[in-house]
Design an enzyme around this catalytic site. Structure first.
Site, PDB file in Angstrom:
ATOM      1  N   SER A  78       0.792  -1.229   0.000  1.00  0.00           N
ATOM      2  CA  SER A  78       0.000   0.000   0.000  1.00  0.00           C
ATOM      3  C   SER A  78       0.828   1.285   0.000  1.00  0.00           C
ATOM      4  O   SER A  78       0.301   2.349  -0.312  1.00  0.00           O
ATOM      5  CB  SER A  78      -0.948   0.021   1.208  1.00  0.00           C
ATOM      6  OG  SER A  78      -0.220   0.135   2.412  1.00  0.00           O
ATOM      7  N   LYS A 147       0.535   4.938   6.794  1.00  0.00           N
ATOM      8  CA  LYS A 147      -0.062   5.714   5.703  1.00  0.00           C
ATOM      9  C   LYS A 147       0.506   7.134   5.737  1.00  0.00           C
ATOM     10  O   LYS A 147       1.195   7.535   6.665  1.00  0.00           O
ATOM     11  CB  LYS A 147      -1.589   5.791   5.843  1.00  0.00           C
ATOM     12  CG  LYS A 147      -2.311   4.447   5.978  1.00  0.00           C
ATOM     13  CD  LYS A 147      -2.246   3.610   4.726  1.00  0.00           C
ATOM     14  CE  LYS A 147      -2.959   2.266   4.928  1.00  0.00           C
ATOM     15  NZ  LYS A 147      -2.738   1.342   3.785  1.00  0.00           N
TER      16      LYS A 147
END
Length: 274
Positions: A78, A147
């Site tokens: 990701s 993230k």
């Protein structure tokens, strides 16, 4: 009578030093050179010193993990292209002390906000050695995500302008240097595959909106936000600031890709929310 005619005073020979005293003094001097009369302290056996040093190292590792730096690894694709699956990273915590909070553009590690990870991803290490290393920050623990912060409290995020760029408080982000698109036409495809524009915000106080750099393959805030046509949606797209462990500052391993992470310049142009 002249003084020369007097008998000289008998000479008393020096009393010989006892053998035992001489031997004792010699032994003490040999025991501690330069410090007669003091015996040299005995050293601990090697095995005891080793255990002591390991104990001190363990305590220091726990303190460092709790207060300063912790090691993690990248569990998925990701965050590509910058951070690849199984990369080892270091997270520093002091940046968010004493009122400091995550800023737009920071790459952060945070606890699962709730339902973002499945049971296997939340489990962490299962072996005894892995659990021990995780406690001292030398092995990644489960239940965490990594993230990039896109928006902070008060911000409004919109996807997208005519170039497919995200807008934060009306300012488009130039993300081509760090974000990855996989055949998509916009930088926010997880909501509806770029078929429609979407807007979220203002972000509540004490919360963040985060996204993975691999925009087509990231279970991030955009993947958990409610779609415009959903009426009974209760999903939570935000990350609580209190759940942030710290800021990623180093890609540690593999060695040939070692680097320090910096906040992209594009976020410096984002205005404060009105």
């Amino acid at each position: 009578m002249n003084i020369e005619d007097r008998d000289p005073a008998p000479v008393v020979p020096d009393e010989p030093e006892s053998r035992s005293s001489a031997v004792q003094a010699s032994d003490e001097a040999a025991a501690t050179p330069g410090k007669p009369g003091k015996k040299q302290k005995k050293h601990l056996p090697v095995w005891q010193e080793t255990i002591l040093l390991l104990g001190v190292a363990l305590v220091l590792a726990i303190v460092i993990k709790a207060l300063f730096i912790q090691a993690f690894y990248i569990p998925s694709e990701s965050m590509e292209p910058g951070l690849v699956k199984n990369d080892r990273i270091l997270v520093e915590k002091p940046s968010y002390w004493l009122g400091g909070t995550p800023q737009r553009g920071d790459v952060v590690v945070f606890d699962d906000p709730g339902g973002w990870l499945d049971a296997e991803e939340s489990a962490g290490p299962t072996s005894g050695v892995g659990k021990l290393l995780a406690k001292v920050g030398l092995y990644p623990t489960g239940g965490h995500l990594v993230k990039r912060v896109i928006g902070v409290a008060g911000d409004t995020i919109k996807c997208c302008d005519d170039q497919g760029r995200l807008l934060v408080n009306g300012q488009p982000l130039n993300e081509k240097d760090y974000a990855k698109l996989d055949g998509q036409d916009c930088y926010g495809p997880m909501v509806d595959d770029c078929t429609k524009n979407w807007t979220i915000g203002p972000i509540p106080a004490g919360h963040l909106f985060v996204m993975g750099d691999n925009r087509s393959h990231s279970a991030d805030s955009s993947a958990h936000m409610c779609k415009p046509d959903e009426t009974d949606c209760t999903r939570n797209p935000y990350v609580d600031v209190d759940d942030v462990v710290g800021k990623v500052f180093t890609l540690l391993w593999p060695r040939d890709r070692f680097t320090f992470l910096h906040r992209p310049d594009t976020f410096a142009d984002v205005p404060d929310p009105s």
